[in-house]
Design an enzyme around this catalytic site. Structure first.
Site, PDB file in Angstrom:
ATOM      1  N   HIS A 270     -69.308 -93.768  30.458  1.00  0.00           N
ATOM      2  CA  HIS A 270     -68.405 -93.304  29.320  1.00  0.00           C
ATOM      3  C   HIS A 270     -68.123 -94.404  28.547  1.00  0.00           C
ATOM      4  O   HIS A 270     -66.778 -94.594  28.212  1.00  0.00           O
ATOM      5  CB  HIS A 270     -67.328 -92.755  30.029  1.00  0.00           C
ATOM      6  CG  HIS A 270     -67.553 -91.393  30.336  1.00  0.00           C
ATOM      7  ND1 HIS A 270     -67.366 -90.192  29.950  1.00  0.00           N
ATOM      8  CD2 HIS A 270     -67.662 -90.655  31.812  1.00  0.00           C
ATOM      9  CE1 HIS A 270     -67.807 -89.087  30.333  1.00  0.00           C
ATOM     10  NE2 HIS A 270     -67.997 -89.303  31.804  1.00  0.00           N
ATOM     11  N   ASP A 323     -66.746 -92.066  36.907  1.00  0.00           N
ATOM     12  CA  ASP A 323     -67.233 -90.858  37.083  1.00  0.00           C
ATOM     13  C   ASP A 323     -68.584 -90.608  36.345  1.00  0.00           C
ATOM     14  O   ASP A 323     -68.494 -91.576  35.439  1.00  0.00           O
ATOM     15  CB  ASP A 323     -66.349 -89.731  36.624  1.00  0.00           C
ATOM     16  CG  ASP A 323     -65.862 -89.833  35.089  1.00  0.00           C
ATOM     17  OD1 ASP A 323     -65.488 -91.262  34.631  1.00  0.00           O
ATOM     18  OD2 ASP A 323     -65.756 -88.986  34.444  1.00  0.00           O
ATOM     19  N   GLU A 324     -69.409 -89.571  36.574  1.00  0.00           N
ATOM     20  CA  GLU A 324     -70.524 -89.192  35.867  1.00  0.00           C
ATOM     21  C   GLU A 324     -71.474 -90.302  35.509  1.00  0.00           C
ATOM     22  O   GLU A 324     -71.649 -90.515  34.227  1.00  0.00           O
ATOM     23  CB  GLU A 324     -70.022 -88.535  34.635  1.00  0.00           C
ATOM     24  CG  GLU A 324     -69.298 -87.137  35.005  1.00  0.00           C
ATOM     25  CD  GLU A 324     -68.746 -86.475  33.819  1.00  0.00           C
ATOM     26  OE1 GLU A 324     -68.977 -84.994  33.972  1.00  0.00           O
ATOM     27  OE2 GLU A 324     -68.469 -87.045  32.745  1.00  0.00           O
ATOM     28  N   VAL A 325     -71.778 -91.299  36.439  1.00  0.00           N
ATOM     29  CA  VAL A 325     -72.525 -92.321  35.941  1.00  0.00           C
ATOM     30  C   VAL A 325     -73.941 -92.108  36.545  1.00  0.00           C
ATOM     31  O   VAL A 325     -74.617 -91.688  37.721  1.00  0.00           O
ATOM     32  CB  VAL A 325     -71.990 -93.691  37.001  1.00  0.00           C
ATOM     33  CG1 VAL A 325     -73.169 -94.713  36.694  1.00  0.00           C
ATOM     34  CG2 VAL A 325     -70.520 -94.157  36.520  1.00  0.00           C
TER      35      VAL A 325
END
Length: 530
Positions: A270, A323-325
């Site tokens: 992100h 998150d969301e890596v």
């Protein structure tokens, strides 16, 4: 037509009473969130035209003006829904409330996680001179008491004055959880400073106490970082930026209302916008996130950001995302691939390395860390023991986190994500942070919860109606003792509708209860029936 007639009859039933005096007194104690302990009568008092603040006996000298400002705001919002008229008949002094006497035990105005927010509020039915009484350990407990007091007051159409209802009244109150948050996202859409302040004001009305500011993300980097001034080249435009002074103003404004500001930088994913000003943060032109784990400059920059943060964001926690890596592009970018081989790491292992190194930097700057739950799900035993895990995905994550001895914040997306417009207020109210956690020691590790207002489809035009009244439903869950929480959400509908109308009267664009999030009113009707 039959439905409209039924609603009309309901409205008539609500206001039909045997005598005019009774019609002026609300039948229900319409306080939101409901206090821990309430005893009240059926009397009423008029405001004195010159309501006074007394602080005799208080150890708090209010050098920063927090209490005086809060008292002035309270009087303004109570009087704000109607014009003040002159030449009104005088009220007998024994029936007029002369002021509020506030006694605060602590001399400090430090605002931090876990401060004492308890208070007691007493409003006698008679006396001379007649004062309401507030006692609190800290000034922030007193601010909550003033918010409660403001909800007891109503404009009286007959006398054209303000009435305090339900006297004599005694309230003893404190929050159930120390962390009661709202996330706003200023990366997906820029939120002007006045709108952020409006959010802070409305949070205070509901006794929410943490503004989680998700400042930057893939799409934009709107905040000035003095140590690395080209970072905000990643903003959408030159006018959609926050100066460092703007951020300090948000923190100061929030503190005066008893609200901590939790700053978030989400790493290593992100973060594509970071590389607009510093392209070396991108692994390559074809791989712009996660941030380059092989580049020492990446961690130097994170340290610079957190060093600058420490000058204005005084809350003990900082949110580092995590998150969301997706590490696949690390494994296919030649120079990062080479670094991984030299370090003997896979992509997932480099993800762990990055998160743990960022944690160490934050700790060196005096912060404790909050990370999204993926860090716990992937390598929980390696996290620093001071980590707070932010649950957003799995319904069974919080029990696993506290069983492992770590602290937790609950924001499960099926119930407490405000950008999910099909998530109804009833679900927000019914969502219990301690579900499947029965051990008292583990329950104590749940700091509280947070409703999340992600900004993909939210800008200044629709923020408030997306936030309210659903955030208020969660606010009562986080404030009111579990034993006093209604077993069925419908049992509180009338009181929540009243609070929603109170918000609109105070200039907050709160949506109706009916329908999905930010739905428009269905048809002409009273505010209290929407």
């Amino acid at each position: 037509m039959g439905g409209r007639m039924l609603i009309l009859c309901w409205l008539v039933l609500l206001i039909s009473v045997d005598d005019a005096a009774a019609a002026e007194v609300p039948r229900v104690l319409n306080i939101w969130p409901m206090p821990a302990s309430v005893n009240y009568g059926d009397g009423r008092l008029h405001f004195s035209p010159e309501l006074q603040l007394k602080t005799e006996g208080s150890r708090f000298d209010d050098g920063s003006g927090i209490l005086e400002d809060a008292f002035s705001r309270t009087v303004d919002i109570i009087r704000g829904s109607h014009a003040v008229e002159n030449n009104l008949p005088k009220i007998e002094s024994s029936l007029a409330l002369k002021g509020i006497h506030v006694v605060i035990a602590s001399p400090s105005d430090e605002l931090q996680h876990g401060i004492n927010e308890s208070y007691s509020l007493q409003v006698p039915a008679k006396g001379s001179p007649l004062y309401a009484h507030i006692e609190a350990e800290t000034v922030y407990g007193a601010l909550h008491a003033l918010q409660t007091f403001s909800q007891l007051c109503h404009f009286d159409i007959k006398s054209r004055g303000i009435l305090v209802h339900h006297v004599p009244l005694t309230i003893v109150d404190q929050p159930r959880f120390p962390y009661r948050g709202v996330l706003i996202d200023t990366s997906r859409h820029y939120q002007p400073l006045p709108m952020i302040k409006k959010v802070i004001d409305s949070m205070a009305y509901a006794k929410l106490n943490v503004l989680h500011w998700h400042i930057v993300d893939t799409q934009s980097f709107p905040l000035e970082i003095p140590s690395f001034p080209r970072l905000w080249d990643g903003a959408y435009s030159v006018s959609e930026r926050y100066t460092f002074a703007d951020a300090a103003e948000v923190v100061s404004y929030a503190k005066k209302r008893g609200i901590n500001v939790l700053a978030e930088i989400d790493v290593p994913g992100h973060a594509q916008s970071w590389g607009v000003g510093y392209p070396s943060l991108w692994p390559s032109e074809d791989c712009k996130e996660p941030l380059d784990v092989s580049n020492e400059f990446t961690f130097k920059l994170i340290d610079g950001i957190l060093s600058d943060f420490s000058k204005i964001f005084k809350y003990k926690f900082v949110h580092l995302g995590g998150d969301e890596v997706n590490t696949s592009c690390w494994e296919t970018t030649p120079h990062v691939q080479k670094w991984l081989r030299e370090k003997g790491m896979t992509g997932p292992e480099a993800y762990q390395y990055f998160v743990l190194r960022a944690q160490k930097i934050a700790l060196s700057r005096g912060y404790e860390i909050i990370n999204w739950e993926e860090t716990f799900n992937n390598f929980g035993s390696k996290l620093d023991r001071r980590t707070i895990v932010h649950n957003w995905l799995g319904s069974n994550v919080a029990p696993a986190v506290v069983k492992a001895g770590l602290r937790c914040i609950v924001s499960n997306q099926d119930k407490w994500y405000l950008d999910h417009l099909d998530a109804l207020w009833e679900g927000f109210y019914s969502n219990e942070p301690l579900t499947n956690i029965s051990d008292p020691a583990q329950q104590a590790l749940v700091l509280g919860g947070e409703v999340c207002l992600w900004g993909e489809h939210v800008d200044a035009s629709d923020l408030e109606q997306t936030l309210w009244p659903r955030a208020a439903a969660a606010a009562e869950r986080l404030w009111t003792p579990y034993a006093k929480i209604a077993r069925r959400a419908e049992q509180v509908r009338q009181r929540l509708a009243y609070f929603r109308c109170l918000l609109t009267q105070r200039g907050v664009a709160a949506a109706p209860l009916v329908g999905f999030g930010r739905s428009a009113p269905v048809e002409p009707n009273s505010c209290y029936l929407q």
